[in-house]
Design an enzyme around this catalytic site. Structure first.
Site, PDB file in Angstrom:
ATOM      1  N   MET A  30       0.385 -11.299  -8.256  1.00 53.59           N
ATOM      2  CA  MET A  30      -0.490 -12.277  -7.942  1.00 53.59           C
ATOM      3  C   MET A  30      -1.500 -12.851  -8.819  1.00 53.59           C
ATOM      4  O   MET A  30      -2.351 -13.324  -8.496  1.00 53.59           O
ATOM      5  CB  MET A  30      -1.251 -11.693  -6.631  1.00 53.59           C
ATOM      6  N   HIS A  37      -0.665  -5.112 -15.308  1.00 51.43           N
ATOM      7  CA  HIS A  37       0.721  -6.187 -15.102  1.00 51.43           C
ATOM      8  C   HIS A  37       1.225  -6.009 -16.334  1.00 51.43           C
ATOM      9  O   HIS A  37       2.583  -5.973 -16.425  1.00 51.43           O
ATOM     10  CB  HIS A  37       0.029  -7.580 -14.715  1.00 51.43           C
ATOM     11  N   GLY A 147       4.312  -1.435 -10.114  1.00 53.37           N
ATOM     12  CA  GLY A 147       3.350  -0.352 -10.375  1.00 53.37           C
ATOM     13  C   GLY A 147       3.065   0.857  -9.281  1.00 53.37           C
ATOM     14  O   GLY A 147       3.219   0.555  -7.943  1.00 53.37           O
ATOM     15  N   VAL A 176      -2.221   2.167 -14.846  1.00 51.06           N
ATOM     16  CA  VAL A 176      -2.940   1.875 -16.061  1.00 51.06           C
ATOM     17  C   VAL A 176      -4.340   1.976 -15.565  1.00 51.06           C
ATOM     18  O   VAL A 176      -4.756   1.397 -14.574  1.00 51.06           O
ATOM     19  CB  VAL A 176      -2.424   0.546 -16.750  1.00 51.06           C
TER      20      VAL A 176
HETATM   21  P1  AMP Z   1      -0.674  -7.465  -7.899  1.00 48.62           P
HETATM   22  O1  AMP Z   1      -0.980  -8.750  -8.856  1.00 48.62           O
HETATM   23  O2  AMP Z   1      -1.919  -6.902  -7.861  1.00 48.62           O
HETATM   24  O3  AMP Z   1       0.070  -8.067  -6.712  1.00 48.62           O
HETATM   25  O4  AMP Z   1       0.193  -6.593  -8.769  1.00 48.62           O
HETATM   26  C1  AMP Z   1       1.511  -6.852  -9.242  1.00 48.62           C
HETATM   27  C2  AMP Z   1       2.122  -5.623 -10.014  1.00 48.62           C
HETATM   28  O5  AMP Z   1       1.226  -5.046 -10.634  1.00 48.62           O
HETATM   29  C3  AMP Z   1       2.117  -4.539  -8.597  1.00 48.62           C
HETATM   30  O6  AMP Z   1       3.676  -3.990  -8.872  1.00 48.62           O
HETATM   31  C4  AMP Z   1       1.497  -3.593  -8.899  1.00 48.62           C
HETATM   32  O7  AMP Z   1       1.539  -2.110  -8.413  1.00 48.62           O
HETATM   33  C5  AMP Z   1       1.051  -3.664 -10.327  1.00 48.62           C
HETATM   34  N1  AMP Z   1      -0.048  -2.976 -10.837  1.00 48.62           N
HETATM   35  C6  AMP Z   1      -1.354  -3.498 -10.413  1.00 48.62           C
HETATM   36  N2  AMP Z   1      -2.475  -2.772 -11.092  1.00 48.62           N
HETATM   37  C7  AMP Z   1      -1.850  -1.905 -11.733  1.00 48.62           C
HETATM   38  C8  AMP Z   1      -2.178  -0.876 -12.629  1.00 48.62           C
HETATM   39  N3  AMP Z   1      -3.489  -0.620 -12.780  1.00 48.62           N
HETATM   40  N4  AMP Z   1      -1.193  -0.101 -13.234  1.00 48.62           N
HETATM   41  C9  AMP Z   1       0.253  -0.309 -13.055  1.00 48.62           C
HETATM   42  N5  AMP Z   1       0.445  -1.345 -12.458  1.00 48.62           N
HETATM   43  C10 AMP Z   1      -0.342  -2.007 -11.477  1.00 48.62           C
END
Ligand code: AMP
Length: 286
Positions: A30, A37, A147, A176
């Protein structure tokens, strides 16, 4: 790095990479990117993939009282980070491109959505499953990287892919964290300096649970109570849940006698944070 905004252009770019014999790795996001990410992009690169990333704040997965409008966005910065990371394609659709006005199809994954965030965010996982299924149809990758920070989302997507025979491999990547343990999240920017300090309680509570289980504790109510004390000491605005569920079906357990997911959702001010760890009980007699 190619930046495209239409489904047609995204499909054409992926088809070209595949025709050139490349394995395609896909990282749906997103936006408002951080190291979490970028670790998914790094995993795709490690696997030798041609890498596609999507940036789409999906209105379908936000409830009416949630933060869709104010969700942080910075496309120029995101694109620069992805360029530096060696990404090949970025798909940045509008909501109108993704959802025609008469779109009425939803994907609902049962059971795995009954607990944890499910009851607190009605419709959220239907929105996630639906958009991810669409993204997989638009970017027909070999592998998609998610993630473990969003453990329930990862479980839902993995099960959807299996149940619907979608021809894509779902890869989970470790959470992370900031140096003090806070899981990286685009929503962390909402936190005041004081809330940001107090938010470290989530990971401290999870580590305490992991240590207690490692030391032989099997009783979920005792583990949960100890976690609650750590979290309550940080004066959160609201604790949505402190839960221990089996790591496969995400159903509550009373005794820790198999692999469990320990997950928390806590609000500081208007900011809702989630975090989790997966813990295996040590074998009996150890
Ligand atoms: P989002 O933009 O929040 O929808 O996240 C996009 C992707 O990044 C999803 O697969 C999340 O699980 C992953 N993600 C978000 N935060 C983290 C983090 N701290 N460590 C690893 N992956 C993450």
């Amino acid at each position: 790095m190619q930046v495209v905004r239409t489904i047609r252009e995204a499909r054409a770019a992926v088809a070209e990479a595949k025709a050139a014999g490349r394995r395609v790795g896909f990282v749906p996001t997103m936006g408002f990117l951080h190291q979490g990410h970028l670790s998914l992009v790094a995993a795709a690169r490690q696997d030798g993939c041609w890498i596609a990333v999507s940036i789409f704040v999906n209105p379908l997965q936000f409830g009416p009282s949630e933060d869709f409008e104010r969700y942080p966005r910075d496309e120029a910065r995101d694109l620069e980070l992805l360029r530096q990371a060696g990404v090949d394609l970025v798909f940045v659709p509008t909501a109108a491109e993704m959802y025609p006005p008469n779109a009425v199809t939803r994907i609902h994954v049962e059971r795995l959505t009954e607990h944890l965030c499910g009851p607190w965010r009605p419709g959220h996982f239907d929105g996630v499953a639906t958009v991810v299924a669409k993204l997989f149809a638009i970017v027909p990758a070999d592998r998609a990287y998610f993630g473990r920070k969003d453990a329930q989302q990862l479980a839902v997507i993995g099960r959807m892919v299996r149940d619907l025979d979608l021809p894509i491999e779902v890869v989970g990547c470790d959470t992370v964290r900031e140096p003090d343990g806070l899981a990286m999240s685009s929503r962390n920017v909402y936190l005041s300096a004081d809330e940001r300090r107090r938010a470290t309680a989530l990971y401290r509570a999870l580590c305490l649970a992991r240590d207690q289980i490692g030391a032989g504790e099997r009783d979920v109510s005792r583990v949960a109570a100890a976690m609650r004390r750590v979290i309550d000491a940080a004066s959160p605005t609201q604790v949505d849940y402190v839960s221990v569920v089996d790591a496969e079906e995400l159903q509550p357990v009373e005794r820790i006698d198999r692999r469990v997911l320990i997950a928390v959702a806590v609000r500081f001010g208007g900011t809702r944070l989630i975090d989790n760890v997966v813990v295996d009980p040590p074998p009996a007699g150890s």
